[in-house]
Design an enzyme around this catalytic site. Structure first.
Site, PDB file in Angstrom:
ATOM      1  CE  LYS A 210      -2.287  -1.704   3.552  1.00  0.00           C
ATOM      2  NZ  LYS A 210      -3.235  -2.091   4.593  1.00  0.00           N
ATOM      3  CG  ASP A 245      -6.676  -4.689   7.878  1.00  0.00           C
ATOM      4  OD1 ASP A 245      -6.148  -5.784   7.601  1.00  0.00           O
ATOM      5  OD2 ASP A 245      -6.755  -3.744   7.063  1.00  0.00           O
TER       6      ASP A 245
HETATM    7  C1  BGC Z   1      -1.986  -5.998   3.448  1.00  0.00           C
HETATM    8  C2  BGC Z   1      -2.874  -6.775   4.378  1.00  0.00           C
HETATM    9  C3  BGC Z   1      -4.068  -5.949   4.789  1.00  0.00           C
HETATM   10  C4  BGC Z   1      -4.778  -5.393   3.560  1.00  0.00           C
HETATM   11  C5  BGC Z   1      -5.981  -4.537   3.903  1.00  0.00           C
HETATM   12  C6  BGC Z   1      -2.794  -5.404   2.297  1.00  0.00           C
HETATM   13  O1  BGC Z   1      -1.990  -4.579   1.517  1.00  0.00           O
HETATM   14  O2  BGC Z   1      -0.977  -6.823   2.930  1.00  0.00           O
HETATM   15  O3  BGC Z   1      -2.164  -7.206   5.522  1.00  0.00           O
HETATM   16  O4  BGC Z   1      -4.940  -6.742   5.540  1.00  0.00           O
HETATM   17  O5  BGC Z   1      -3.872  -4.628   2.796  1.00  0.00           O
HETATM   18  O6  BGC Z   1      -5.659  -3.461   4.693  1.00  0.00           O
END
Ligand code: BGC
Length: 505
Positions: A210, A245
């Protein structure tokens, strides 16, 4: 059969063949994975199909081409579910699989009777929340929370700067809520990234997702980093749970609906967690929990990053290449909010360059990476006016496009529908796979949180349509329940479960 170039970086089909052929080849691949060996008859058929596609491409309109490239048929959905379940099983069996299937150490769901006051930190993406959660029993919760924005500078800075910022936010919140800073409080930490969980309150980051690139965190225990920052800021907080989460969302929804077996996030990123029988997590070597089950953090966003499963378009490849984590998180890049607007932007820029949009007149504002937010797609999909006036205002007023025609605006709207629909149908594949694998066709609640699911028009219904195609009437037994802000509350609940738990790992 491989779709990869020798250095294993670029899918060959992107360059060597037209995207139409690529799509057809991808479908062919899917069928070939689960069907007997290809015969030369089948190869002839493929070649005939390819020729037909190439011929068709010459006469089809932009909209027809995009439709063909972005549409996932029912047959494709079914094959993708088979591939998805196979990859879930691989992840449950061994470390290093594409879908990590991480044991969360959370072995019990709440009964609704847990009580107590806990703090929770929730780092999801750009937002960071500090919450005080009071569990009152009977499924009732009272919570207060303060939201902070994590700046781009912090996202790309150092671990100490990032975790000191967290500790400062906690101190500020405690002051505002009159919480005694000298009291030793327990805290659940929701850290929404792929973590190699080594205990309920211990885990090291595999890699960032992200858009984060903060140095000094990968491979380090996130709880320790936080605990150290608390010491630097003289806070006596004890972090007793480290939670994804998706796990937090599952647990907080289970507090009010005990039929909840799955937590899904469809927001900036995407992922899911579900309840799995411990004997199915064959890579688990720890003690067997008395409950016989454990929540698994799937890290499904990584699905397809081995490059051979997902039917990607040239635009997906562009999004991936320009991201800070190329060839990672392929499924996430086709589904989640950080990328959908970017995908649409690449399509628009391409159609301008070929003169098929805005009379070919360049729009510099749209040429900048990430300049087209997913929220604009939502607005465009919500624009039901005859003249698509809101869509006009987005392009003419916000982006300075000189003139848009109604057919330009219709085409842009169609692009948003195609990209948005594909995302919802892909997300449904993950849900259908878990429901099928866990044998829950007779009924289950799936708690879903995240801005895309909550705010993107028709997303939930498009997912439900795809679930119906996949599961038939059994889809009616599956409740996709909107969960809100569950991840912070879930972390507090897990801290509470850890307090009362009889299992210690
Ligand atoms: C992460 C996850 C997370 C998801 C939603 C992803 O980029 O790898 O760990 O649960 O985003 O936030």
């Amino acid at each position: 059969m491989s779709f990869w170039s020798q250095d294993n970086r670029v899918p060959l089909f992107v360059f060597g063949l037209t995207t139409g052929i690529a799509l057809s080849a991808a479908v062919q691949y899917l069928f070939s994975s689960f069907a007997p060996e290809k015969t030369s008859e089948a190869e002839n058929q493929l070649s005939a199909n390819n020729n037909a596609l190439t011929a068709r491409k010459q006469v089809e309109t932009a909209s027809q081409r995009l439709e063909r490239e972005f549409t996932l048929s029912t047959a494709m959905l079914h094959n993708l579910v088979k591939a998805f379940i196979r990859d879930m099983e691989r992840g449950l069996k061994r470390e290093g699989a594409v879908m990590k299937m991480i044991p969360s150490y959370v072995v019990r769901r709440p009964t609704g009777e847990e009580k107590g006051t806990y703090l929770a930190l929730d780092l999801g993406g750009s937002n960071f929340r500090v919450c005080e959660v009071t569990l009152k029993g009977k499924g009732q919760v009272r919570s207060r929370q303060k939201k902070f924005v994590v700046s781009e500078e912090l996202k790309n800075g150092t671990a100490v700067a990032l975790f000191d910022f967290f500790a400062d936010c906690v101190a500020q919140t405690m002051e505002e809520y009159n919480i005694d800073k000298q009291a030793s409080l327990k805290m659940g930490f929701t850290f929404s990234f792929p973590v190699n969980q080594q205990g309920l309150n211990k885990g090291t980051l595999y890699h960032w997702t992200k858009g984060f690139t903060t140095s000094g965190v990968v491979g380090v225990d996130a709880v320790q980093l936080l605990q150290d920052a608390f010491v630097r800021k003289n806070l006596k907080i004890n972090v007793t749970a480290l939670v994804n989460d998706t796990v937090g969302t599952l647990i907080s929804h289970a507090y009010v609906d005990t039929a909840t077996i799955m937590g899904v996030i469809l927001g900036t990123g995407t992922n899911a967690a579900y309840v799995e029988k411990i004997e199915n997590i064959t890579k688990w070597t720890g003690p067997k929990p008395a409950t016989g089950e454990m929540i698994v953090n799937m890290e499904w966003g990584a699905w397809g990053q081995d490059g051979i499963i997902l039917p990607t378009t040239e635009y997906d490849v562009k999004v991936d290449r320009a991201s800070p984590n190329p060839q990672k998180q392929s499924y996430e890049k086709m589904i989640s909010g950080l990328y959908l607007g970017e995908l649409v932007r690449y399509v628009i820029v391409d159609l301008i360059s070929t003169g098929q949009l805005f009379a070919g007149s360049r729009c510099e504002a749209l040429e900048k990476e990430h300049s087209f937010d997913t929220a604009h797609m939502s607005r465009i999909e919500r624009d039901h006016s005859m003249e698509l006036t809101d869509t006009r205002s987005i392009f003419e007023d916000l982006y300075g496009v000189k003139k848009t025609t109604l057919s330009d605006r219709r085409l842009v709207k169609r692009i948003c529908e195609l990209v948005g629909t594909r995302a919802a149908r892909l997300a449904a594949i993950g849900v259908a796979s878990v429901i099928t694998k866990t044998n829950k066709l007779d009924g289950a609640t799936v708690a879903v949180d995240g801005s895309v699911f909550e705010h993107y028009p028709h997303f939930a219904n498009r997912m439900r349509d795809a679930l119906r195609e996949l599961l038939g009437i059994n889809a009616d037994n599956i409740v996709l329940a909107q969960a809100r802000d569950g991840s912070g509350q879930g972390a507090a609940l897990i801290a509470a479960l850890a307090d009362n738990g009889d299992e210690k790992f």
